[in-house]
Enzyme design. Sequence first.
Site, PDB file in Angstrom:
ATOM      1  N   ASP A 143     -10.257  -4.249  -5.057  1.00 19.97           N
ATOM      2  CA  ASP A 143      -9.664  -3.200  -4.211  1.00 19.97           C
ATOM      3  C   ASP A 143     -10.478  -1.908  -4.339  1.00 19.97           C
ATOM      4  O   ASP A 143     -10.602  -1.368  -5.437  1.00 19.97           O
ATOM      5  CB  ASP A 143      -8.206  -2.978  -4.667  1.00 19.97           C
ATOM      6  CG  ASP A 143      -7.420  -2.125  -3.690  1.00 19.97           C
ATOM      7  OD1 ASP A 143      -8.026  -1.246  -3.045  1.00 19.97           O
ATOM      8  OD2 ASP A 143      -6.203  -2.332  -3.586  1.00 19.97           O
ATOM      9  N   SER A 155       0.830  -1.205   0.000  1.00 21.47           N
ATOM     10  CA  SER A 155       0.000   0.000   0.000  1.00 21.47           C
ATOM     11  C   SER A 155       0.869   1.262   0.000  1.00 21.47           C
ATOM     12  O   SER A 155       1.581   1.506  -0.968  1.00 21.47           O
ATOM     13  CB  SER A 155      -0.961  -0.083   1.194  1.00 21.47           C
ATOM     14  OG  SER A 155      -1.941   0.900   1.113  1.00 21.47           O
ATOM     15  N   HIS A 177      -8.145  -4.639  -0.694  1.00 24.31           N
ATOM     16  CA  HIS A 177      -6.860  -3.974  -0.500  1.00 24.31           C
ATOM     17  C   HIS A 177      -5.926  -4.812   0.373  1.00 24.31           C
ATOM     18  O   HIS A 177      -4.709  -4.692   0.271  1.00 24.31           O
ATOM     19  CB  HIS A 177      -7.101  -2.596   0.135  1.00 24.31           C
ATOM     20  CG  HIS A 177      -5.938  -1.664  -0.009  1.00 24.31           C
ATOM     21  ND1 HIS A 177      -5.501  -1.190  -1.228  1.00 24.31           N
ATOM     22  CD2 HIS A 177      -5.096  -1.129   0.924  1.00 24.31           C
ATOM     23  CE1 HIS A 177      -4.456  -0.394  -1.045  1.00 24.31           C
ATOM     24  NE2 HIS A 177      -4.190  -0.348   0.250  1.00 24.31           N
TER      25      HIS A 177
HETATM   26  C1  MLT Z   1      -1.311   6.001  -0.071  1.00 27.34           C
HETATM   27  O1  MLT Z   1      -1.600   6.997   0.559  1.00 27.34           O
HETATM   28  O2  MLT Z   1      -0.150   5.653  -0.296  1.00 27.34           O
HETATM   29  C2  MLT Z   1      -2.436   5.182  -0.584  1.00 27.34           C
HETATM   30  O3  MLT Z   1      -3.628   5.890  -0.476  1.00 27.34           O
HETATM   31  C3  MLT Z   1      -2.519   3.866   0.104  1.00 27.34           C
HETATM   32  C4  MLT Z   1      -2.769   4.035   1.569  1.00 27.34           C
HETATM   33  O4  MLT Z   1      -1.832   4.192   2.306  1.00 27.34           O
HETATM   34  O5  MLT Z   1      -3.924   3.976   1.984  1.00 27.34           O
END
Ligand code: MLT
Length: 211
Positions: free
Chosen positions: A162, A112, A193
Amino acid sequence: MKNTELGFIHRFIPASSKAKQTDLTILLLHGTGGNEEDLIPLGKELASNASILSVRGKVLENGMPRFFRRIKEGVFDLEDLNLRTNELADFILNSSSIYEFDLERIIAVGFSNGANIGASLLLRRPEVLTGAILFRAMVPFISKVLPDLSKKHILLSEGLHDPIISRGEAENLLRLFTKARSEATLEWQDSGHNLVQQDIVASRRWLERNF
Ligand code: MLT
């Protein structure tokens, strides 16, 4: 070893044996709200004989560690992303001389937010990574100039359901890495996710094939 030196809170775990993959180092990059401990079991599962360098992101969002600031979900503070990417790249370079690992054999494993800074590292400071496994990554920024990633191996592992990353977004990221001439592969998981077992199965297979 726990360490707050070198500018980032991190852990370095040296490779445990002289078996296959011993010269690999896995760089672990957690998701929003995670820390340097989170992904260590995953790193060990992926490459049990590799060294592990696990880093905590320096930005806090409501107390949750991240690797760079965002304006809202999926909308990044690009100036901060640039700065943090360079900071992290310098940390990797310094760590490689302190811990004596090979920069030709370092694979980022990011989830992520960690996957997004991993993608940014590849695009901005490709000299600090040999390859990357990016779980639930998106396009970190748009750039007219792409680096030559022809020797880099990249696995994107994305979730079909996701809610944060659309199929188009994941495919755009694959296109970007392919255009930069890397060996990039996109694998779809029947997931949202969060990580699922199949992410690990696909990653192990990919690591065995490429390293
Ligand atoms: C981010 O901010 O890198 C993306 O939105 C993924 C997350 O951290 O939720």
